[in-house]
Motif scaffolding. Sequence first.
Motif, PDB file in Angstrom:
ATOM      1  N   ALA A 186      69.102  -1.198  35.090  1.00 27.27           N
ATOM      2  CA  ALA A 186      70.793  -1.356  35.221  1.00 27.27           C
ATOM      3  C   ALA A 186      71.070  -2.970  34.643  1.00 27.27           C
ATOM      4  O   ALA A 186      72.305  -3.210  34.343  1.00 27.27           O
ATOM      5  CB  ALA A 186      71.180  -1.578  36.784  1.00 27.27           C
ATOM      6  N   ARG A 187      69.990  -3.505  34.295  1.00 29.70           N
ATOM      7  CA  ARG A 187      70.318  -4.660  33.779  1.00 29.70           C
ATOM      8  C   ARG A 187      69.582  -4.866  32.088  1.00 29.70           C
ATOM      9  O   ARG A 187      69.211  -5.946  31.684  1.00 29.70           O
ATOM     10  CB  ARG A 187      69.722  -5.826  34.393  1.00 29.70           C
ATOM     11  CG  ARG A 187      70.064  -5.884  35.969  1.00 29.70           C
ATOM     12  CD  ARG A 187      69.536  -7.106  36.740  1.00 29.70           C
ATOM     13  NE  ARG A 187      70.504  -8.282  36.474  1.00 29.70           N
ATOM     14  CZ  ARG A 187      70.347  -9.441  37.441  1.00 29.70           C
ATOM     15  NH1 ARG A 187      69.713  -9.406  38.486  1.00 29.70           N
ATOM     16  NH2 ARG A 187      71.075 -10.433  36.911  1.00 29.70           N
ATOM     17  N   ARG A 188      69.554  -3.723  31.449  1.00 28.23           N
ATOM     18  CA  ARG A 188      68.923  -3.789  30.192  1.00 28.23           C
ATOM     19  C   ARG A 188      69.657  -4.578  29.362  1.00 28.23           C
ATOM     20  O   ARG A 188      68.879  -5.307  28.488  1.00 28.23           O
ATOM     21  CB  ARG A 188      69.402  -2.368  29.530  1.00 28.23           C
ATOM     22  CG  ARG A 188      68.274  -1.998  28.212  1.00 28.23           C
ATOM     23  CD  ARG A 188      68.412  -0.689  27.855  1.00 28.23           C
ATOM     24  NE  ARG A 188      67.894  -0.419  26.526  1.00 28.23           N
ATOM     25  CZ  ARG A 188      66.546   0.178  26.340  1.00 28.23           C
ATOM     26  NH1 ARG A 188      65.798   0.459  27.593  1.00 28.23           N
ATOM     27  NH2 ARG A 188      66.064   0.159  25.236  1.00 28.23           N
ATOM     28  N   ALA A 189      70.862  -4.854  29.152  1.00 27.24           N
ATOM     29  CA  ALA A 189      71.502  -5.876  28.283  1.00 27.24           C
ATOM     30  C   ALA A 189      71.005  -7.405  28.565  1.00 27.24           C
ATOM     31  O   ALA A 189      70.739  -8.057  27.647  1.00 27.24           O
ATOM     32  CB  ALA A 189      73.232  -5.961  28.407  1.00 27.24           C
ATOM     33  N   GLU A 190      70.910  -7.500  29.671  1.00 33.05           N
ATOM     34  CA  GLU A 190      70.344  -9.072  30.277  1.00 33.05           C
ATOM     35  C   GLU A 190      68.868  -9.084  29.671  1.00 33.05           C
ATOM     36  O   GLU A 190      68.307  -9.915  29.209  1.00 33.05           O
ATOM     37  CB  GLU A 190      70.410  -9.251  31.703  1.00 33.05           C
ATOM     38  CG  GLU A 190      71.729  -9.320  32.160  1.00 33.05           C
ATOM     39  CD  GLU A 190      71.964  -9.448  33.509  1.00 33.05           C
ATOM     40  OE1 GLU A 190      71.402 -10.396  34.094  1.00 33.05           O
ATOM     41  OE2 GLU A 190      72.289  -8.344  34.229  1.00 33.05           O
ATOM     42  N   TYR A 191      68.057  -7.937  29.887  1.00 28.50           N
ATOM     43  CA  TYR A 191      66.655  -7.939  29.630  1.00 28.50           C
ATOM     44  C   TYR A 191      66.508  -8.033  27.897  1.00 28.50           C
ATOM     45  O   TYR A 191      65.754  -8.934  27.447  1.00 28.50           O
ATOM     46  CB  TYR A 191      65.807  -6.625  30.078  1.00 28.50           C
ATOM     47  CG  TYR A 191      65.210  -6.906  31.496  1.00 28.50           C
ATOM     48  CD1 TYR A 191      64.135  -7.685  31.513  1.00 28.50           C
ATOM     49  CD2 TYR A 191      66.044  -6.393  32.561  1.00 28.50           C
ATOM     50  CE1 TYR A 191      63.492  -7.672  32.852  1.00 28.50           C
ATOM     51  CE2 TYR A 191      65.398  -6.520  33.750  1.00 28.50           C
ATOM     52  CZ  TYR A 191      64.320  -7.154  33.898  1.00 28.50           C
ATOM     53  OH  TYR A 191      63.835  -7.450  35.376  1.00 28.50           O
ATOM     54  N   LEU A 192      67.479  -7.150  27.449  1.00 27.61           N
ATOM     55  CA  LEU A 192      67.380  -7.451  25.719  1.00 27.61           C
ATOM     56  C   LEU A 192      67.636  -8.915  25.359  1.00 27.61           C
ATOM     57  O   LEU A 192      67.065  -9.519  24.086  1.00 27.61           O
ATOM     58  CB  LEU A 192      68.451  -6.567  24.911  1.00 27.61           C
ATOM     59  CG  LEU A 192      68.201  -5.146  25.046  1.00 27.61           C
ATOM     60  CD1 LEU A 192      69.360  -4.084  24.699  1.00 27.61           C
ATOM     61  CD2 LEU A 192      67.197  -4.850  23.985  1.00 27.61           C
ATOM     62  N   ASP A 193      68.591  -9.687  26.015  1.00 32.56           N
ATOM     63  CA  ASP A 193      68.654 -11.007  25.607  1.00 32.56           C
ATOM     64  C   ASP A 193      67.657 -11.922  25.910  1.00 32.56           C
ATOM     65  O   ASP A 193      67.176 -12.709  24.865  1.00 32.56           O
ATOM     66  CB  ASP A 193      69.952 -11.694  26.592  1.00 32.56           C
ATOM     67  CG  ASP A 193      71.524 -11.086  25.894  1.00 32.56           C
ATOM     68  OD1 ASP A 193      71.397 -10.585  24.954  1.00 32.56           O
ATOM     69  OD2 ASP A 193      72.017 -11.185  26.823  1.00 32.56           O
TER      70      ASP A 193
END
Length: 261
Positions: A186-193
């Motif tokens: 659910a937090r893929r965007a944050e993990y990518l950062d």
Amino acid sequence: MAIKLEDYESTPKFAGDYEAEMEALQERLAKVQVAHIVHEKRSMILFEGWDAAGKGGIIQRMTAEWDPRYFHVWPIAAPTEEERNRHYLWRFWNRLPANGNIAVFDRTWYGRVLVERVEGFCSKADWKRAYREINDFEAQQIDAGTNVVKLFIHITQETQDKQLAERIDTPWKRWKTGTDDYRNRARRAEYLDAMHDMFRRTDKPGAIWKVIDNNHRKAGRIAALRYIAETLEALVPMDMPEADPEVVALAKAAFGYKPKK
């Protein structure tokens, strides 16, 4: 050049003889392990990546022909209470390889700047300081003679979803998935950062990051094993000593040994 994970999503399917190529790579890796033993070298192979990215399958094939006495796979999960009461690197110091050994880390100290950062398991000051601590830690190992090989296993969201569904559908794989996978998804965007920050701050000489596109499992496994073999063959002496004259003499006396020409 900065690492961008979106650049590692278009590797085609493996088109060659997969079984033959895998067998050849495993034979090379078996010799790499022997070189560690004979020359008393030590290495760490680090695996990071998404949940269900296929790290375990790569490790399984990498170690298939290794002597179990001279390597150890460390599956890194959440720290225990004892480990939480100490500096986060403490539990990794206790897992460093001895001479002649290879340590394989299935997840690593990079959890500090990935899951602990994104999920709020440590403070911002903690994870920001960790970049320097990690670089220093790895530099210490390299300076002391330990080789460091770092791989990040990448898959797209679509591939991850297929793998997560397969784990639910396959009774013998269900143990490999849990609620944490969906919390992280659910937090893929944050993990990518966080991942791109990690690459930018910790991709250092002697400890560079290699991203493996594992959207097609066969191609990814071959690429990962080939990279590990090539890297360690360049770092560890691959020459073997002549047969011990004393052992040769004993073999001659015992069963009439004659050297092959």
